[in-house]
Motif scaffolding. Structure first.
Motif, PDB file in Angstrom:
ATOM      1  N   ASP A   8      71.988  29.108  26.284  1.00  0.00           N
ATOM      2  CA  ASP A   8      72.230  29.050  24.845  1.00  0.00           C
ATOM      3  C   ASP A   8      72.211  30.457  24.254  1.00  0.00           C
ATOM      4  O   ASP A   8      73.086  30.817  23.446  1.00  0.00           O
ATOM      5  CB  ASP A   8      71.158  28.180  24.189  1.00  0.00           C
ATOM      6  N   ARG A  12      75.263  32.547  22.371  1.00  0.00           N
ATOM      7  CA  ARG A  12      75.122  33.051  21.005  1.00  0.00           C
ATOM      8  C   ARG A  12      75.262  34.568  20.924  1.00  0.00           C
ATOM      9  O   ARG A  12      75.715  35.093  19.903  1.00  0.00           O
ATOM     10  CB  ARG A  12      73.777  32.616  20.417  1.00  0.00           C
ATOM     11  N   ARG A  37      72.044  22.884  20.382  1.00  0.00           N
ATOM     12  CA  ARG A  37      73.135  23.100  19.428  1.00  0.00           C
ATOM     13  C   ARG A  37      73.107  22.044  18.323  1.00  0.00           C
ATOM     14  O   ARG A  37      73.365  22.353  17.151  1.00  0.00           O
ATOM     15  CB  ARG A  37      74.472  23.100  20.156  1.00  0.00           C
ATOM     16  N   LYS A  39      70.490  20.535  17.205  1.00  0.00           N
ATOM     17  CA  LYS A  39      69.354  20.838  16.320  1.00  0.00           C
ATOM     18  C   LYS A  39      69.703  21.927  15.311  1.00  0.00           C
ATOM     19  O   LYS A  39      69.059  22.025  14.259  1.00  0.00           O
ATOM     20  CB  LYS A  39      68.147  21.247  17.154  1.00  0.00           C
ATOM     21  N   ARG A  40      70.697  22.750  15.617  1.00  0.00           N
ATOM     22  CA  ARG A  40      71.139  23.780  14.674  1.00  0.00           C
ATOM     23  C   ARG A  40      72.180  23.245  13.700  1.00  0.00           C
ATOM     24  O   ARG A  40      72.720  24.000  12.887  1.00  0.00           O
ATOM     25  CB  ARG A  40      71.698  24.989  15.430  1.00  0.00           C
ATOM     26  N   GLU A  42      75.086  21.363  14.613  1.00  0.00           N
ATOM     27  CA  GLU A  42      76.380  20.988  15.163  1.00  0.00           C
ATOM     28  C   GLU A  42      76.411  19.479  15.421  1.00  0.00           C
ATOM     29  O   GLU A  42      75.360  18.835  15.541  1.00  0.00           O
ATOM     30  CB  GLU A  42      76.651  21.754  16.462  1.00  0.00           C
TER      31      GLU A  42
END
Length: 230
Positions: A8, A12, A37, A39-40, A42
């Motif tokens: 990840d 990034r 992803r 949790k961010r 998406e």
């Protein structure tokens, strides 16, 4: 950091990592990677298949397809611009995309271009490590959706990426790209969600994506799709 976290971070920061030396369950790592992803903020938009070419499977010494996940952050507007600085060593390839309808049926079909980008150094990986890395999935762009005609499956492909020109056929995808949705559901362990996209696999070899390129994929009867890189 565990492997999912390292992958990840590599995605990034556009900084590659070494091949993992620890033992791991590849699809479990992929699930952890996608969870980070989600949790961010998406959201899942579909799935993608890899090793859909028999020649590619033989080259890699594998006997089955592999599955990755698509998110909305990976989607690029048709005809839009893609910043190559987001990636480590991106490549592009033409694909057929299917839109999942009610009950896992095919609702529509479109030409597509996928951007792949291994998060490992030198674009080298094992079968297990590429699955963990979400099958090198990086971005995708879809052309206009067209009515699905199951009789039209072996279609000519013209792919341009900068000065490179390739010709291919959608028949190279699984021997018949209509198998893609069923194979994706099998690998996903259940029916695909209505509205999801299925990227069926590459119809030609991938080409390096460099700044300043115009990329187009034209598929017989389906039209074309394009993107530009900076």
């Amino acid at each position: 950091m565990n492997l999912a976290e390292r992958l990840d971070e590599a995605c990034r920061t556009a900084r590659p990592i070494a091949q993992p030396t620890e033992s791991f369950d590849p699809y479990e790592v992929q699930r952890e990677l996608i969870d980070l992803r989600l949790k961010r903020g998406e959201r899942l938009t579909g799935v993608k298949l890899g090793f859909t070419s028999e020649a590619k499977r033989a080259q890699m010494g594998v006997h089955d397809l592999i599955l990755g996940r698509l998110t909305d952050a990976m989607a690029v507007q048709e005809g839009g611009t893609l910043d190559t600085a987001r990636f480590i060593h991106p490549r592009v390839e033409p694909e057929v995309a299917y839109l999942v309808g009610v009950g896992g049926t095919v609702a529509a079909v479109a030409p597509a271009v996928e951007v792949i980008d291994s998060r490992y150094e030198n674009f080298r990986f094992s079968l297990e490590s590429v699955i963990a890395d979400n099958t090198s999935g990086a971005a995708y762009v879809l052309g206009p959706w067209q009515p699905y005609d199951p009789a039209r499956w072996n279609l000519g492909v013209l792919f341009r990426a900068g000065g490179a020109v390739q010709y291919g056929s959608t028949g190279a995808i699984l021997g018949d790209p209509r198998r893609a949705v069923a194979e994706a559901a099998r690998l996903a362990g259940g029916p695909l969600e209505e509205g999801w996209v299925v990227l069926a696999g590459a119809a030609t070899a991938a080409e390096p994506l460099r700044p300043g390129m115009h990329v187009t994929a034209e598929i017989q009867h389906l039209g074309s799709v394009a993107l530009r890189s900076i």
